[in-house]
Design a protein around this motif. Structure first.
Motif, PDB file in Angstrom:
ATOM      1  N   ALA A 163       0.830  -1.208   0.000  1.00  0.00           N
ATOM      2  CA  ALA A 163       0.000   0.000   0.000  1.00  0.00           C
ATOM      3  C   ALA A 163       0.862   1.255   0.000  1.00  0.00           C
ATOM      4  CB  ALA A 163      -0.930  -0.003   1.213  1.00  0.00           C
ATOM      5  N   PRO A 164       0.405   2.304  -0.640  1.00  0.00           N
ATOM      6  CA  PRO A 164       1.181   3.545  -0.676  1.00  0.00           C
ATOM      7  C   PRO A 164       1.125   4.287   0.649  1.00  0.00           C
ATOM      8  CG  PRO A 164      -0.945   3.869  -1.730  1.00  0.00           C
ATOM      9  CD  PRO A 164      -0.852   2.401  -1.409  1.00  0.00           C
ATOM     10  N   ALA A 165       2.120   5.114   0.880  1.00  0.00           N
ATOM     11  CA  ALA A 165       2.082   6.015   2.028  1.00  0.00           C
ATOM     12  C   ALA A 165       1.119   7.160   1.732  1.00  0.00           C
ATOM     13  CB  ALA A 165       3.484   6.551   2.309  1.00  0.00           C
ATOM     14  N   GLY A 166       0.806   7.929   2.754  1.00  0.00           N
ATOM     15  CA  GLY A 166      -0.062   9.084   2.543  1.00  0.00           C
ATOM     16  C   GLY A 166      -1.323   9.076   3.363  1.00  0.00           C
ATOM     17  N   GLY A 167      -1.448   8.120   4.270  1.00  0.00           N
ATOM     18  CA  GLY A 167      -2.618   8.100   5.137  1.00  0.00           C
ATOM     19  C   GLY A 167      -3.838   7.473   4.495  1.00  0.00           C
ATOM     20  N   PHE A 168      -4.963   7.530   5.218  1.00  0.00           N
ATOM     21  CA  PHE A 168      -6.173   6.817   4.791  1.00  0.00           C
ATOM     22  C   PHE A 168      -6.677   7.280   3.436  1.00  0.00           C
ATOM     23  CE2 PHE A 168      -8.104  10.655   6.347  1.00  0.00           C
ATOM     24  CZ  PHE A 168      -9.301  10.778   5.647  1.00  0.00           C
ATOM     25  N   SER A 169      -6.516   8.560   3.120  1.00  0.00           N
ATOM     26  CA  SER A 169      -7.097   9.087   1.883  1.00  0.00           C
ATOM     27  C   SER A 169      -6.325   8.637   0.645  1.00  0.00           C
ATOM     28  CB  SER A 169      -7.146  10.614   1.931  1.00  0.00           C
ATOM     29  OG  SER A 169      -5.840  11.160   2.047  1.00  0.00           O
ATOM     30  N   ALA A 170      -5.112   8.114   0.838  1.00  0.00           N
ATOM     31  CA  ALA A 170      -4.322   7.634  -0.296  1.00  0.00           C
ATOM     32  C   ALA A 170      -4.660   6.201  -0.681  1.00  0.00           C
ATOM     33  CB  ALA A 170      -2.833   7.724   0.043  1.00  0.00           C
ATOM     34  N   LEU A 171      -5.499   5.539   0.124  1.00  0.00           N
ATOM     35  CA  LEU A 171      -5.802   4.119  -0.099  1.00  0.00           C
ATOM     36  C   LEU A 171      -7.066   3.971  -0.938  1.00  0.00           C
ATOM     37  CD1 LEU A 171      -5.143   2.845   3.533  1.00  0.00           C
ATOM     38  CD2 LEU A 171      -3.628   2.598   1.555  1.00  0.00           C
ATOM     39  N   SER A 172      -6.901   3.393  -2.112  1.00  0.00           N
ATOM     40  CA  SER A 172      -8.044   3.116  -2.987  1.00  0.00           C
ATOM     41  C   SER A 172      -8.699   1.800  -2.597  1.00  0.00           C
ATOM     42  CB  SER A 172      -7.571   3.024  -4.440  1.00  0.00           C
ATOM     43  OG  SER A 172      -6.753   1.870  -4.611  1.00  0.00           O
ATOM     44  N   ASP A 173      -9.846   1.512  -3.190  1.00  0.00           N
ATOM     45  CA  ASP A 173     -10.472   0.202  -2.977  1.00  0.00           C
ATOM     46  C   ASP A 173      -9.513  -0.914  -3.377  1.00  0.00           C
ATOM     47  OD1 ASP A 173     -12.751   1.431  -2.093  1.00  0.00           O
ATOM     48  OD2 ASP A 173     -14.043   0.721  -3.720  1.00  0.00           O
ATOM     49  N   GLY A 174      -8.786  -0.701  -4.470  1.00  0.00           N
ATOM     50  CA  GLY A 174      -7.828  -1.703  -4.925  1.00  0.00           C
ATOM     51  C   GLY A 174      -6.739  -1.964  -3.904  1.00  0.00           C
ATOM     52  N   ASP A 175      -6.235  -0.896  -3.246  1.00  0.00           N
ATOM     53  CA  ASP A 175      -5.217  -1.064  -2.209  1.00  0.00           C
ATOM     54  C   ASP A 175      -5.757  -1.885  -1.043  1.00  0.00           C
ATOM     55  OD1 ASP A 175      -3.261   0.525  -3.539  1.00  0.00           O
ATOM     56  OD2 ASP A 175      -4.245   2.343  -2.797  1.00  0.00           O
ATOM     57  N   TRP A 176      -6.972  -1.587  -0.634  1.00  0.00           N
ATOM     58  CA  TRP A 176      -7.579  -2.339   0.465  1.00  0.00           C
ATOM     59  C   TRP A 176      -7.754  -3.806   0.093  1.00  0.00           C
ATOM     60  CZ3 TRP A 176      -8.332  -1.349   5.438  1.00  0.00           C
ATOM     61  CH2 TRP A 176      -8.286  -0.018   5.882  1.00  0.00           C
ATOM     62  N   HIS A 177      -8.220  -4.059  -1.116  1.00  0.00           N
ATOM     63  CA  HIS A 177      -8.412  -5.454  -1.544  1.00  0.00           C
ATOM     64  C   HIS A 177      -7.081  -6.211  -1.566  1.00  0.00           C
ATOM     65  CE1 HIS A 177     -12.670  -5.506  -2.331  1.00  0.00           C
ATOM     66  NE2 HIS A 177     -12.601  -4.443  -3.115  1.00  0.00           N
ATOM     67  N   ARG A 202      -1.264  -4.693  14.227  1.00  0.00           N
ATOM     68  CA  ARG A 202      -2.700  -4.703  14.538  1.00  0.00           C
ATOM     69  C   ARG A 202      -2.983  -3.906  15.813  1.00  0.00           C
ATOM     70  NH1 ARG A 202      -5.376  -7.601  18.221  1.00  0.00           N
ATOM     71  NH2 ARG A 202      -4.254  -9.043  19.579  1.00  0.00           N
ATOM     72  N   LEU A 203      -1.937  -3.763  16.658  1.00  0.00           N
ATOM     73  CA  LEU A 203      -2.047  -2.969  17.878  1.00  0.00           C
ATOM     74  C   LEU A 203      -1.442  -1.579  17.728  1.00  0.00           C
ATOM     75  CD1 LEU A 203      -0.908  -5.725  20.403  1.00  0.00           C
ATOM     76  CD2 LEU A 203      -3.250  -4.933  20.030  1.00  0.00           C
ATOM     77  N   LEU A 204      -0.463  -1.455  16.824  1.00  0.00           N
ATOM     78  CA  LEU A 204       0.268  -0.197  16.655  1.00  0.00           C
ATOM     79  C   LEU A 204       0.283   0.222  15.181  1.00  0.00           C
ATOM     80  CD1 LEU A 204       3.415  -0.891  18.892  1.00  0.00           C
ATOM     81  CD2 LEU A 204       1.507   0.638  19.435  1.00  0.00           C
ATOM     82  N   PRO A 205      -0.852   0.492  14.585  1.00  0.00           N
ATOM     83  CA  PRO A 205      -0.839   0.917  13.183  1.00  0.00           C
ATOM     84  C   PRO A 205      -0.133   2.248  13.019  1.00  0.00           C
ATOM     85  CG  PRO A 205      -2.996   1.303  14.154  1.00  0.00           C
ATOM     86  CD  PRO A 205      -2.208   0.522  15.174  1.00  0.00           C
ATOM     87  N   LEU A 206       0.600   2.374  11.912  1.00  0.00           N
ATOM     88  CA  LEU A 206       1.258   3.633  11.592  1.00  0.00           C
ATOM     89  C   LEU A 206       0.392   4.344  10.559  1.00  0.00           C
ATOM     90  CD1 LEU A 206       4.931   2.320  11.282  1.00  0.00           C
ATOM     91  CD2 LEU A 206       3.820   3.373  13.278  1.00  0.00           C
ATOM     92  N   PRO A 207      -0.312   5.403  10.930  1.00  0.00           N
ATOM     93  CA  PRO A 207      -1.295   6.021  10.037  1.00  0.00           C
ATOM     94  C   PRO A 207      -0.740   6.423   8.678  1.00  0.00           C
ATOM     95  CG  PRO A 207      -1.534   6.884  12.248  1.00  0.00           C
ATOM     96  CD  PRO A 207      -0.282   6.053  12.251  1.00  0.00           C
ATOM     97  N   GLU A 208       0.525   6.788   8.612  1.00  0.00           N
ATOM     98  CA  GLU A 208       1.106   7.237   7.350  1.00  0.00           C
ATOM     99  C   GLU A 208       1.210   6.112   6.339  1.00  0.00           C
ATOM    100  OE1 GLU A 208       3.035   9.350   4.312  1.00  0.00           O
ATOM    101  OE2 GLU A 208       1.823  10.032   6.006  1.00  0.00           O
ATOM    102  N   ALA A 209       1.400   4.859   6.817  1.00  0.00           N
ATOM    103  CA  ALA A 209       1.777   3.824   5.855  1.00  0.00           C
ATOM    104  C   ALA A 209       1.130   2.451   6.047  1.00  0.00           C
ATOM    105  CB  ALA A 209       3.303   3.640   5.875  1.00  0.00           C
ATOM    106  N   THR A 210       0.631   2.118   7.248  1.00  0.00           N
ATOM    107  CA  THR A 210       0.229   0.718   7.460  1.00  0.00           C
ATOM    108  C   THR A 210      -1.229   0.539   7.869  1.00  0.00           C
ATOM    109  OG1 THR A 210       0.843   0.619   9.817  1.00  0.00           O
ATOM    110  CG2 THR A 210       2.586   0.187   8.190  1.00  0.00           C
ATOM    111  N   THR A 211      -2.080   1.515   7.607  1.00  0.00           N
ATOM    112  CA  THR A 211      -3.477   1.413   8.032  1.00  0.00           C
ATOM    113  C   THR A 211      -4.151   0.158   7.485  1.00  0.00           C
ATOM    114  OG1 THR A 211      -3.763   3.797   8.302  1.00  0.00           O
ATOM    115  CG2 THR A 211      -5.749   2.505   7.892  1.00  0.00           C
ATOM    116  N   ALA A 212      -4.053  -0.079   6.187  1.00  0.00           N
ATOM    117  CA  ALA A 212      -4.744  -1.224   5.577  1.00  0.00           C
ATOM    118  C   ALA A 212      -4.108  -2.542   6.009  1.00  0.00           C
ATOM    119  CB  ALA A 212      -4.734  -1.094   4.057  1.00  0.00           C
TER     120      ALA A 212
END
Length: 259
Positions: free
Chosen positions: A89-103, A140-150
């Motif tokens: 997944a790309p960096a950039g926070g939640f708004s940078a994640l497309s449906d494709g990234d989540w899948h 799963r306990l320490l997500p990094l919002p910039e890069a590892t949300t998904a």
């Protein structure tokens, strides 16, 4: 070592077993006497496993291919270690994640375990024995919002699924355990450290420190080694851990700061 841990006669599936903690686990299981089938998108020369299967476990077809190989080559399975995982997944926070990234994150970090368990656990239940180990992550306990949300959300889903599965099948003789590593000292993590160092104008040790600082620090001062992850997995898969099920074992050098 084999006087304390013995996996002799055990048939094991270890996914993603060509590098890092997966490769270390394949090697250790074989030294302890297990017959091991492992998977990858491609294999280097001299794979350590007894049986190597090329398959894309991010697809239902790939999971079916592996399940069929387990039945054909091993005649069934006693231990399944779901080592596969990662993030593109790309960096950039939640708004940078497309449906494709989540899948992509869910297809790599959740669905392979769900699909392979659905194929293989019924045989374990029928025989009244078996061990399933889901490798999650402290993310799963320490997500990094910039890069590892998904990625973190997918691993959290894997953990919840694992707990539910343990409650269903443990009364019928099948143990289900989670292992949650922190940062592991692998080729991929060192490449990340090199990239971070280059961006920050420092050396690789400086890059490693930046990564550790981003995690809030690692009290032992270093990442875990692949062999240390393998040691924990082997213990949990063995008869020495016969009363352990439904639990999560964190191996992170003390990174998670809470109880």
């Amino acid at each position: 070592m084999s006087d304390f841990l013995d996996l002799g006669g055990q048939r094991a599936l270890i996914t993603s077993g060509t590098r890092g903690a997966g490769a270390a686990t394949v090697d250790l299981f074989r030294k302890l006497g297990a017959r091991v089938l492992t998977t990858a998108l491609s294999f280097p020369a001299g794979s350590a496993a007894d049986v190597s299967v090329v398959a894309d476990l991010a697809t239902s077809e790939g999971c079916s291919t592996v399940a069929e190989a387990v039945r054909r080559e091993l005649g069934g399975v006693d231990i399944v270690v779901h080592m596969l995982g990662g993030s593109s997944a790309p960096a950039g926070g939640f708004s940078a994640l497309s449906d494709g990234d989540w899948h992509k994150e869910l297809n790599l970090n959740l669905f392979p375990a769900v699909r392979l368990d659905r194929e293989l656990v019924p045989q374990m239940v029928a025989h009244g024995r078996g061990v399933i180990i889901h490798v999650s992550s402290i993310q799963r306990l320490l997500p990094l919002p910039e890069a590892t949300t998904a990625y973190a959300a997918a691993k959290a889903a894997l953990s919840t699924y694992s707990k539910s599965l343990s409650k269903e099948v443990s009364p019928r003789g099948v143990r289900v355990v989670r292992v949650s590593p922190g940062w592991i000292d692998t080729e991929a993590s060192m490449e990340l450290a090199r990239r971070v160092a280059s961006d920050a104008g420092t050396d690789i040790e400086g890059g490693r420190k930046i990564i550790m600082d981003s995690l809030g620090g690692i009290p032992i001062g270093r990442p875990s080694s692949p062999a240390e992850i393998a040691n924990l997995v082997a213990f949990l898969a063995s008869g020495r851990a016969a009363s352990i099920t439904g639990a999560e074992y964190v191996i992170d050098g003390g990174t998670v700061p809470t109880v």
